[in-house]
Write a protein that holds these residues in place. Structure first.
Motif, short mmCIF file in Angstrom:
data_model
loop_
_atom_site.label_atom_id
_atom_site.label_comp_id
_atom_site.label_asym_id
_atom_site.label_seq_id
_atom_site.Cartn_x
_atom_site.Cartn_y
_atom_site.Cartn_z
N GLU A 1 -20.13 -139.03 -57.03
CA GLU A 1 -20.63 -139.32 -55.68
C GLU A 1 -20.51 -138.04 -54.85
N LEU A 2 -21.62 -137.59 -54.31
CA LEU A 2 -21.61 -136.41 -53.44
C LEU A 2 -21.85 -136.87 -52.01
N GLN A 3 -20.97 -136.43 -51.11
CA GLN A 3 -21.10 -136.81 -49.70
C GLN A 3 -21.15 -135.52 -48.86
N ALA A 4 -22.06 -135.45 -47.90
CA ALA A 4 -22.13 -134.31 -46.98
C ALA A 4 -22.06 -134.83 -45.56
N ARG A 5 -21.32 -134.12 -44.72
CA ARG A 5 -21.12 -134.56 -43.32
C ARG A 5 -21.25 -133.35 -42.40
N PHE A 6 -21.86 -133.59 -41.23
CA PHE A 6 -22.09 -132.48 -40.31
C PHE A 6 -21.86 -132.94 -38.87
N ASP A 7 -21.22 -132.08 -38.05
CA ASP A 7 -21.08 -132.44 -36.62
C ASP A 7 -21.10 -131.21 -35.69
N GLU A 8 -21.91 -130.23 -36.00
CA GLU A 8 -22.05 -129.00 -35.21
C GLU A 8 -20.91 -128.01 -35.42
N PHE A 9 -19.68 -128.51 -35.55
CA PHE A 9 -18.54 -127.60 -35.73
C PHE A 9 -18.17 -127.47 -37.21
N ASP A 10 -18.47 -128.52 -37.97
CA ASP A 10 -18.01 -128.59 -39.36
C ASP A 10 -19.15 -129.02 -40.28
N PHE A 11 -19.15 -128.43 -41.46
CA PHE A 11 -20.02 -128.91 -42.53
C PHE A 11 -19.07 -129.24 -43.67
N ASP A 12 -18.97 -130.51 -44.04
CA ASP A 12 -18.03 -130.93 -45.08
C ASP A 12 -18.78 -131.47 -46.29
N LEU A 13 -18.28 -131.13 -47.46
CA LEU A 13 -18.82 -131.66 -48.71
C LEU A 13 -17.69 -132.34 -49.44
N ARG A 14 -17.98 -133.50 -50.06
CA ARG A 14 -16.94 -134.14 -50.87
C ARG A 14 -17.57 -134.66 -52.15
N LEU A 15 -16.98 -134.29 -53.28
CA LEU A 15 -17.47 -134.80 -54.56
C LEU A 15 -16.36 -135.65 -55.16
N ASP B 1 -35.99 -128.98 -38.86
CA ASP B 1 -36.84 -130.01 -39.43
C ASP B 1 -37.87 -130.42 -38.38
N SER B 2 -38.64 -131.49 -38.65
CA SER B 2 -39.73 -131.83 -37.72
C SER B 2 -39.19 -132.27 -36.36
N ARG B 3 -38.01 -132.95 -36.32
CA ARG B 3 -37.45 -133.37 -35.03
C ARG B 3 -37.15 -132.16 -34.17
N ASN C 1 -31.17 -132.33 -45.59
CA ASN C 1 -30.27 -132.83 -44.54
C ASN C 1 -29.78 -131.70 -43.63
N GLY C 2 -29.60 -130.51 -44.21
CA GLY C 2 -29.20 -129.34 -43.40
C GLY C 2 -30.24 -129.07 -42.32
N ARG D 1 -26.81 -123.98 -39.90
CA ARG D 1 -27.12 -122.57 -40.14
C ARG D 1 -27.52 -122.38 -41.61
N PRO D 2 -28.56 -121.60 -41.88
CA PRO D 2 -28.99 -121.41 -43.27
C PRO D 2 -27.89 -120.84 -44.17
N ASP D 3 -27.06 -119.92 -43.63
CA ASP D 3 -26.02 -119.32 -44.49
C ASP D 3 -24.98 -120.37 -44.89
N ILE D 4 -24.69 -121.30 -43.98
CA ILE D 4 -23.71 -122.34 -44.33
C ILE D 4 -24.31 -123.30 -45.36
N VAL D 5 -25.59 -123.63 -45.19
CA VAL D 5 -26.24 -124.52 -46.16
C VAL D 5 -26.27 -123.83 -47.53
N ASN D 6 -26.52 -122.53 -47.57
CA ASN D 6 -26.51 -121.80 -48.85
C ASN D 6 -25.14 -121.92 -49.52
N ARG D 7 -24.09 -121.78 -48.71
CA ARG D 7 -22.73 -121.89 -49.28
C ARG D 7 -22.48 -123.30 -49.80
N ALA D 8 -22.97 -124.29 -49.06
CA ALA D 8 -22.78 -125.68 -49.49
C ALA D 8 -23.55 -125.93 -50.79
#
Lengths: 566, 120
Positions: free
Chosen positions: A494-508, A376-378, A458-459, A465-472
């Motif tokens: 309610e859809l929640q997404a969380r990221f911390d470099e090691f994990d990409f978690d989704l919760r519905l 992203d821009s940052r 948000n990804g 990683r693009p492949d992980i975002v595609n899976r999400a």
């Protein structure tokens, strides 16, 4: 560990002696090119040809010992893989500073310090990922490539005082031309050893043009065939003002070692899923100890050799025994000053051409690593400004002249200044980036593109990683579609997404009943002919799409949680 | 989702574009079934422009393939890119459908099948 089909000899297998020796010779050929890095530093230090010959012989002993360390299969040191050590461009930038400030003793002393830092970083590297994200590692590789390229071009052009002669230009073009020709159109050994063959052609052409000074040729003739390496030209010193510069290079070396060792793991295991952090940690310790040993014996920093790992994958011979043979060959070469003398006489255009060739691959590798993440821009600004900082140091070297003494070592190298600028910006731009984001959806008005845009935006902010975002994106879309389509959900979701470099978690989470997620796919007939089959297919795809799945019930609400390893 | 019908040599071909999910899968199913029941010996389905495919899309393809099988029309898929190919693999559908990389390869495979088992 599952042996891949195209691998002839895995890490624990023992090939016949002929295969071991032939492969070891190829590895030695690939690694020997990088002796150009210490040679460059020794020449800049202005030491005598005799000293250069002695130090290069020690350099080969260093490569042998470090390769043995890296190959060790047991104990706290060594990855146990065929991953020979090589001198590296990574330490070139700080070594150039050190040689200017305090000559070779400072280079050797600071190399030992860098090795110590790398060994200490081994266990903390995993935790540092948030502060050194992948695209920043890519920037470091890019800056290393830029340093190598510029040093190569400057070596070729002879600095500002000594313009190359027509003969030198011819040798440079011939060396680079042969190397590139074999790399692109060559096959088998010729392609693998293209740089070595190109350099050999450059040596022959240099001899033809009379570029070797007669005094140097006398030294070559006088150099004995067999002699023990001597430490008489080795001493050490330390300068705290260079500590940051060498620590940055040590961090880069540790990151590169992890990358190289991960390739080793993938080469040996068809069922590879994620890096083996225990093996990586022991490998980084070995890499750091290798640099300590190098500084101690009068060398520059070493690192795991990526081309060697590529060679093992290409030949299908990844046996540890080849690593031992590579170590033994280098130790034998260390006892042969004649070989060191040939290297010590390397003509300037040959050295420049070799550096420029190697730099191309480092530069492109850096760009590939940077673009492997969504930016992203940052993150674009972090990498862009870091690169501009590095380029500025190279283009306007006078910028360091007016700075305070303590700041000069930081601004005196494009690698160090560019990396530090990017590290600082990465920390600054973390402000305001939430690691957990949520959105609400109505069960009667599912807007799939909106969900996809939410996850991709948000990804990119997280640098996922693009492949992980595609899976999400698939996981969220398929799950929402299935629970709405098959009447599992009522009211808002309610859809929640969380990221911390090691994990990409989704919760519905939603009010209703859970979706069945079977281990086995329903039959094609079941899918075609029944709604239940179609629903179970959705659950099956969702289970296979994520690395882990969990379903939780809280009163009337259901939460379905997908985990993706990142 | 859009569908563009064309001809590829002697076979009808249809290019699907966009998302195939529960809101669009029934349109796809209807269109494919109509084509395979139209008396053709083969149908090429080009998925290269598909951005998303859910379980509903797989069901539509399976229904159409069965309808074709019953009517003597083979279904061949091509243009599976990145994410769509991954979904075919994790779903185990790469062994269920006739999948080729291009329309040309689909035509070759369809001809080979017809030569091996000509329509009655």
């Amino acid at each position: 560990m599952k042996k891949p089909e195209n691998l002839l000899y895995g890490v624990n297998e023992i090939p016949p002696h002929s295969v071991t020796l032939l492969n070891a010779a190829q590895h030695v050929g690939v690694i020997a090119i990088n002796l150009v890095y210490p040679l460059l530093i020794f020449r800049l230090a202005g030491v005598s040809t005799d000293a250069v010959i002695a130090l290069l012989a020690l350099g080969m002993a260093i490569l042998g010992l470090a390769t043995f360390l890296q190959s060790a299969p047991r104990g706290p040191v060594g990855s146990g893989y065929l991953c020979p050590s090589t001198f590296t461009a990574t330490y070139m930038a700080p070594s150039l500073l050190a040689v200017k400030m305090g000559g070779l003793p400072l280079v050797f002393g600071m190399t030992m310090f860098a090795g110590l830092i790398e060994s200490l970083l081994a266990r903390a590297l995993h935790r540092l990922r948030a502060f050194v994200p992948v695209e920043l590692s890519g920037l470091v590789i890019l800056l290393i490539g830029m340093t190598a390229a510029l040093v190569g071009v400057r070596t070729l052009l002879g600095g500002s005082t000594q313009a190359p002669s027509g003969a030198e230009w011819t040798v440079a073009v011939l060396t680079l031309g042969v190397t590139i020709f074999l790399n692109i159109w060559g096959r088998g050994f010729a392609r693998m050893l293209c740089a070595l063959i190109g350099m050999a052609v450059g040596y022959i052409a240099s001899a033809g043009f009379g570029l070797f000074p007669p005094a140097d040729l006398d030294r070559l003739a006088e150099a004995p065939w067999i002699a023990l390496p001597t430490l008489m030209h080795v001493s050490w010193s330390f300068d705290a003002s260079l500590a940051t510069a060498f620590a940055v290079a040590a961090l880069a070396a540790a990151m590169k070692a992890v990358g190289t060792l991960t390739i080793c793991q993938r080469t040996n295991d068809a069922a590879w899923v994620r890096p083996d952090s225990a093996s990586n940690s022991k490998g980084v310790i070995a890499d750091g100890l290798g640099s300590i040993l190098s500084g101690l014996l009068g060398g520059v920093g070493i690192n795991t050799g990526t081309p060697s790992v590529g060679l093992a994958a290409a030949t299908g011979v990844a046996s540890r025994r080849v690593g031992y043979a590579v170590g033994a060959v280098f130790l034998a070469l260390a006892l042969t000053p004649k070989v060191a003398a040939v290297l010590a006489l390397m003509p300037r255009p040959v050295m420049g051409a070799a550096l420029v060739f190697a730099a191309c691959f480092i530069l492109i590798n850096g760009l590939q690593v940077i673009t492997s993440r969504l930016l992203d821009s940052r993150r674009t600004l972090t990498i862009g400004l870091g690169l501009i900082a590095g380029v500025t140091v190279e283009v306007i070297p006078t910028i360091a002249a007016g700075s305070p003494a303590w700041f000069k070592p930081l601004i005196g190298s494009s690698l160090v200044f560019g990396t530090l600028a990017a590290l600082a910006l990465n920390l600054l731009f973390r402000i305001g980036v939430r690691q957990t984001v949520e959105m609400s959806l109505r069960a009667d008005a599912h807007d799939a593109p909106k969900v996809e845009e939410f996850l991709r935006r948000n990804g990119a902010r997280w640098g996922a990683r693009p492949d992980i975002v595609n899976r999400a994106v698939f996981g969220a879309g398929q799950l929402i579609e299935a629970v709405i389509e098959h009447g599992h959900a009522t009211g808002d979701l309610e859809l929640q997404a969380r990221f911390d470099e090691f994990d990409f978690d989704l919760r519905l989470s939603y009010q209703g009943s859970a979706l069945e997620m079977p281990e086995r796919r329903p039959s094609t007939q079941e899918i075609r002919d029944t709604d239940a089959g179609s629903m179970r297919l959705a659950g099956f795809l969702l289970r296979r799409n994520a690395d882990r799945v969990r379903v939780e019930h809280q009163g009337p609400r259901v939460s379905i949680w997908f985990h993706f390893d990142h | 989702m859009d569908m563009v019908a064309t001809q590829w040599h002697e076979f009808p071909a249809i290019e699907v574009r966009g998302r195939i999910d529960s809101s669009t899968a029934s349109d796809l199913q209807e269109r494919l079934c109509a084509l395979v029941r139209g008396g053709q010996a083969g149908l090429i389905v080009d998925l290269s422009q598909v951005a998303y495919l859910s379980s509903a899309g797989f069901r539509a393809l399976l229904v159409a393939a069965k309808a074709g099988e019953d009517g003597g029309c083979h279904l061949a898929l091509c243009g599976l890119n990145g994410e769509v190919r991954r979904l075919f693999t994790i779903g185990g559908f790469d062994e269920v459908f006739l999948i080729q990389s291009s329309r040309e390869d689909c035509a070759l495979q369809l001809r080979a099948r017809l030569a091996a088992a000509p329509p009655q």
